[in-house]
Design an enzyme around this catalytic site. Structure first.
Site, mmCIF file in Angstrom:
data_model
loop_
_atom_site.group_PDB
_atom_site.id
_atom_site.type_symbol
_atom_site.label_atom_id
_atom_site.label_comp_id
_atom_site.label_asym_id
_atom_site.label_seq_id
_atom_site.Cartn_x
_atom_site.Cartn_y
_atom_site.Cartn_z
ATOM 1 N N CYS A 1 1.809 -1.735 -4.395
ATOM 2 C CA CYS A 1 0.506 -1.285 -3.874
ATOM 3 C C CYS A 1 0.380 -1.714 -2.417
ATOM 4 O O CYS A 1 -0.737 -1.861 -1.916
ATOM 5 C CB CYS A 1 -0.639 -1.923 -4.655
ATOM 6 N N ARG B 1 3.076 -1.131 0.869
ATOM 7 C CA ARG B 1 3.492 -0.044 1.754
ATOM 8 C C ARG B 1 4.806 0.563 1.267
ATOM 9 O O ARG B 1 5.688 -0.152 0.758
ATOM 10 C CB ARG B 1 3.689 -0.547 3.198
ATOM 11 N N GLU C 1 4.012 9.712 3.472
ATOM 12 C CA GLU C 1 2.745 10.121 2.848
ATOM 13 C C GLU C 1 2.085 11.202 3.690
ATOM 14 O O GLU C 1 2.205 11.156 4.919
ATOM 15 C CB GLU C 1 1.804 8.902 2.724
ATOM 16 N N HIS D 1 -1.918 6.601 -3.144
ATOM 17 C CA HIS D 1 -2.460 5.577 -2.232
ATOM 18 C C HIS D 1 -3.942 5.303 -2.555
ATOM 19 O O HIS D 1 -4.814 5.451 -1.699
ATOM 20 C CB HIS D 1 -2.295 6.009 -0.771
HETATM 21 N N1 LIG Z 1 -2.459 0.447 -1.396
HETATM 22 C C1 LIG Z 1 -3.506 0.254 -0.662
HETATM 23 O O1 LIG Z 1 -4.416 1.073 -0.633
HETATM 24 C C2 LIG Z 1 -3.628 -0.978 0.132
HETATM 25 C C3 LIG Z 1 -2.530 -1.596 0.654
HETATM 26 N N2 LIG Z 1 -2.635 -2.730 1.392
HETATM 27 C C4 LIG Z 1 -1.405 -3.343 1.884
HETATM 28 O O2 LIG Z 1 -1.306 -4.651 1.364
HETATM 29 C C5 LIG Z 1 -0.712 -5.486 2.344
HETATM 30 C C6 LIG Z 1 -1.068 -6.922 2.080
HETATM 31 O O3 LIG Z 1 -2.435 -7.143 2.350
HETATM 32 P P1 LIG Z 1 -3.058 -8.622 2.428
HETATM 33 O O4 LIG Z 1 -2.643 -9.417 1.264
HETATM 34 O O5 LIG Z 1 -4.487 -8.469 2.688
HETATM 35 O O6 LIG Z 1 -2.339 -9.147 3.731
HETATM 36 P P2 LIG Z 1 -2.124 -10.663 4.153
HETATM 37 O O7 LIG Z 1 -1.772 -10.636 5.571
HETATM 38 O O8 LIG Z 1 -3.250 -11.511 3.688
HETATM 39 O O9 LIG Z 1 -0.837 -11.086 3.311
HETATM 40 C C7 LIG Z 1 0.435 -10.633 3.576
HETATM 41 C C8 LIG Z 1 1.394 -11.725 3.173
HETATM 42 O O10 LIG Z 1 2.718 -11.243 3.362
HETATM 43 C C9 LIG Z 1 3.479 -12.341 3.792
HETATM 44 N N3 LIG Z 1 4.718 -11.919 4.415
HETATM 45 C C10 LIG Z 1 4.908 -11.512 5.700
HETATM 46 N N4 LIG Z 1 6.209 -11.272 5.906
HETATM 47 C C11 LIG Z 1 6.840 -11.520 4.740
HETATM 48 C C12 LIG Z 1 8.197 -11.450 4.330
HETATM 49 N N5 LIG Z 1 9.142 -11.077 5.193
HETATM 50 N N6 LIG Z 1 8.494 -11.765 3.061
HETATM 51 C C13 LIG Z 1 7.538 -12.149 2.181
HETATM 52 N N7 LIG Z 1 6.238 -12.264 2.509
HETATM 53 C C14 LIG Z 1 5.894 -11.938 3.790
HETATM 54 C C15 LIG Z 1 2.567 -13.069 4.742
HETATM 55 O O11 LIG Z 1 2.979 -14.399 4.911
HETATM 56 C C16 LIG Z 1 1.244 -12.980 4.033
HETATM 57 O O12 LIG Z 1 1.008 -14.105 3.229
HETATM 58 C C17 LIG Z 1 -1.296 -4.918 3.647
HETATM 59 O O13 LIG Z 1 -0.506 -5.199 4.730
HETATM 60 C C18 LIG Z 1 -1.378 -3.446 3.397
HETATM 61 O O14 LIG Z 1 -0.216 -2.847 3.885
HETATM 62 C C19 LIG Z 1 -3.851 -3.294 1.630
HETATM 63 C C20 LIG Z 1 -4.981 -2.738 1.142
HETATM 64 C C21 LIG Z 1 -4.976 -1.508 0.384
HETATM 65 O O1 LIG Z 2 -6.253 -1.033 3.662
HETATM 66 C C1 LIG Z 2 -5.087 -0.644 3.535
HETATM 67 O O2 LIG Z 2 -4.113 -1.220 4.044
HETATM 68 C C2 LIG Z 2 -4.813 0.564 2.777
HETATM 69 O O3 LIG Z 2 -3.666 0.881 2.601
HETATM 70 C C3 LIG Z 2 -5.924 1.407 2.315
HETATM 71 O O4 LIG Z 2 -5.663 2.692 2.799
HETATM 72 P P1 LIG Z 2 -6.808 3.807 2.822
HETATM 73 O O5 LIG Z 2 -7.907 3.286 3.662
HETATM 74 O O6 LIG Z 2 -7.248 3.988 1.407
HETATM 75 O O7 LIG Z 2 -6.175 5.015 3.386
#
Ligand SMILES: NC(=O)C1=CN([C@@H]2O[C@H](COP(=O)(O)OP(=O)(O)OC[C@H]3O[C@@H](n4cnc5c(N)ncnc54)[C@H](O)[C@@H]3O)[C@@H](O)[C@H]2O)C=CC1
Ligand SMILES: O=C(O)C(=O)COP(=O)(O)O
Length: 525
Positions: A229, A231, A260, A278
């Site tokens: 969930c 990227r 996407e 997504h």
């Molecule tokens: N599917 C969706 O709709 C959504 C997807 N996302 C994705 O979720 C990701 C994570 O979000 P958060 O937890 O809020 O971000 P965050 O920044 O709080 O956490 C990301 C974590 O990944 C770790 N990290 C960085 N490089 C790494 C590596 N090489 N190996 C292992 N860990 C590593 C960091 O240390 C950090 O703890 C976002 O960057 C976004 O791409 C976020 C919201 C919605």
């Molecule tokens: O907040 C993120 O990183 C998400 O991936 C959510 O994407 P969206 O705003 O639903 O297109």
């Protein structure tokens, strides 16, 4: 009135907040990059989700753009270096949708464990295949988290509630934080070897791209179930397909894809494969949260200069912004003064704060000094890109706070280091508002740095001021203000004159030719 474009589907709360805060707003979604390029020039702010790609080309056409706000977390759809180079602030809303996304990961884990989508399709097709769908329990299974940040830690919390064992790979996870989260910190190889379920929660970066490569997938436990969930680019989709086909991978659930919108994929139709378009952040609660946050943040920045959750600029609260505003004006003038006066390459720049200034957030002040300093050579420098440009140029930037009480209740000093040594200027705020230069290269002066000015260094001698006034008068140049400082009687004196129009080269040559003049320069503020 600042104008913002909302270019991706967003909760109506965002537009409402913009209007309430005196920001004009257009909602135009679904534009192609070409169409966006054609209209982006009108806007001061851009509010996006993941569909709009803020590329270098788009930014080149964004002639008025000051800020991009991502209503969500991932900003891999924004070219941040290009935005920084252009002086555009990029903000996200780092917490608004994290619970929702963590819940989606948990939902997909359950769906994989019990093959819910296939069981649902089969049942609704009238097959009643009770013996076909044999699931697994989550209790006591090991969940491997790749990325233990905001979302990863919420997933861990929920998984612990389900009585799972949680192990985590995250190079930035401290042992203390792992303990607090109740997870075991492991290496990636250990995670791959031990996890029954793997869930990804990292941003997409050069380090995380393809973190689940064919090689990594080959190291997983047979029957592993994988959830993504975060990227798309984190998993090698072809290797995942091969692993599912061979049965080594027991199941995979993807909310995100390398490309996407994913309208087609070799994974579609594969047994034990689940996908959602997504939807991680798509709940009413999360969308209201991120819409409110992004609109508040963009409005703060455009209306009062407050900076929250910026990825390429230090934070500055809406409360701090008005207090810091006169300091930033002072800092910019001091930076500009040293930039205009410095001879030769500057290798270092120090920003010192004394008195009331020492208690302030120095980052924005430093940004303003650097912007003023570098704008002497480039029109496109602002507070956002100045620190990046300074770094690019190898400029050693230092910030120093002094506890000592000086002659002024508040003081900002800027010192540049060149091959000839260090030279510094200092300024204060009169009435906490009006920037005033109070020291120039060790000489006490008191000057307002505004408009075109003439800077003269001369030997202090009787009659000089009269001769200078006559020279300017004969050239038709009117003097607005006149500031004088000297090291000692008869020693080196500094004159700063504000003039109604810039001093041209001919006049400057005449001033330089006056007896006793060591240097003369035109300055502009
Ligand atoms: N599917 C969706 O709709 C959504 C997807 N996302 C994705 O979720 C990701 C994570 O979000 P958060 O937890 O809020 O971000 P965050 O920044 O709080 O956490 C990301 C974590 O990944 C770790 N990290 C960085 N490089 C790494 C590596 N090489 N190996 C292992 N860990 C590593 C960091 O240390 C950090 O703890 C976002 O960057 C976004 O791409 C976020 C919201 C919605
Ligand atoms: O907040 C993120 O990183 C998400 O991936 C959510 O994407 P969206 O705003 O639903 O297109």
């Amino acid at each position: 009135m600042p104008k913002v474009l909302i270019s991706d589907k967003m909760d109506p709360k965002a537009a409402q907040i913009f209007r309430e805060r005196g920001v004009e707003v257009d909602e135009i979604t679904g534009k192609t990059p070409e169409e966006l390029k054609a209209i982006i020039g009108q806007y001061d702010g851009l509010a996006i989700r993941s569909s709009t790609k803020v590329t270098k080309e788009i930014l080149e056409h964004a002639t008025n753009l000051k800020v991009v706000g991502r209503a969500g977390i991932g900003v891999d759809n924004v070219d941040i270096p290009a935005a920084s180079a252009k002086g555009v602030v990029v903000m996200n809303t780092p917490f608004g949708n994290s619970i929702t996304t963590a819940e989606h990961a948990i939902a997909l884990m359950f769906a994989l464990a019990r093959q819910l989508p296939e069981a649902d399709a089969s049942t609704q097709a009238g097959k009643w295949e009770k013996n076909r769908f044999m699931g697994v329990e989550l209790t006591s299974k090991t969940l491997g988290l790749i990325g233990a940040g905001n979302i990863g830690s919420i997933v861990a919390d929920r998984a612990l509630g389900l009585k799972m064992k949680v192990i985590a790979f995250d190079p930035f996870l401290t042992p203390e934080r792992a303990l607090e989260m109740g997870v075991e910190k492991v290496t990636l190889d250990e995670l791959l070897a031990r996890a029954d379920f793997i869930t990804l929660h990292t941003p997409l970066t050069d380090q995380t791209r393809n973190i689940l490569s064919a090689e990594a997938l080959a190291k997983t436990k047979k029957g592993v179930r994988i959830i993504n969930c975060a990227r798309g680019g984190l998993i090698d989709e072809e290797a995942l397909k091969a692993g599912l086909d061979s049965g080594h991978i027991g199941g995979a659930a993807l909310d995100v894809f390398k490309v996407e919108p994913a309208k087609e994929s070799p994974l579609f139709g594969t047994s034990n494969f689940i996908s959602t378009p997504h939807l991680g952040a798509s709940t009413t609660e999360a969308q209201v949260n991120v819409a409110i946050q992004v609109a508040e943040q963009l409005a703060d920045y455009l209306v009062s200069g407050g900076v929250t959750n910026a990825l390429n600029m230090p934070s500055l609260t809406a409360e701090e912004a008005p207090k810091l505003k006169p300091y930033m004006a002072l800092a910019e003038k001091l930076g500009s003064l040293v930039g205009q006066l410095a001879h030769g390459a500057v290798t270092g720049i120090a920003i010192e704060a004394e008195g009331a200034a020492a208690a302030l957030n120095l980052k924005p002040i430093t940004g303003a000094v650097l912007a003023g300093f570098m704008r002497v050579h480039s029109d496109t420098v602002n507070m956002v890109n100045a620190p990046f440009l300074a770094k690019e140029r190898g400029l050693d930037v230092r910030e120093v706070r002094h506890d000592r009480e000086g002659d002024y209740h508040t003081l900002v000093r800027v010192t540049v280091t060149t091959a000839d040594g260090e030279r510094s200027v200092a300024g204060t705020l009169f009435g906490d508002q009006a920037p005033r230069l109070v020291e120039l290269f060790g000489i006490k002066v008191e000057a307002d740095l505004a408009g075109p000015m003439l800077y003269v260094v001369n030997e202090d001698a009787p009659g000089f001021i009269g001769r200078l006034g006559t020279t300017l008068g004969e050239a038709g140049v009117n003097i607005g203000t006149f500031h004088l400082g000297r090291r000692s009687a008869g020693g080196e004196a500094v004159l700063l004159l504000s003039v109604d129009e810039a001093v041209d080269a001919d006049l400057l040559a005449q001033v330089k030719a006056l007896p006793g003049v060591k240097t003369a320069m035109g300055l502009v503020f």
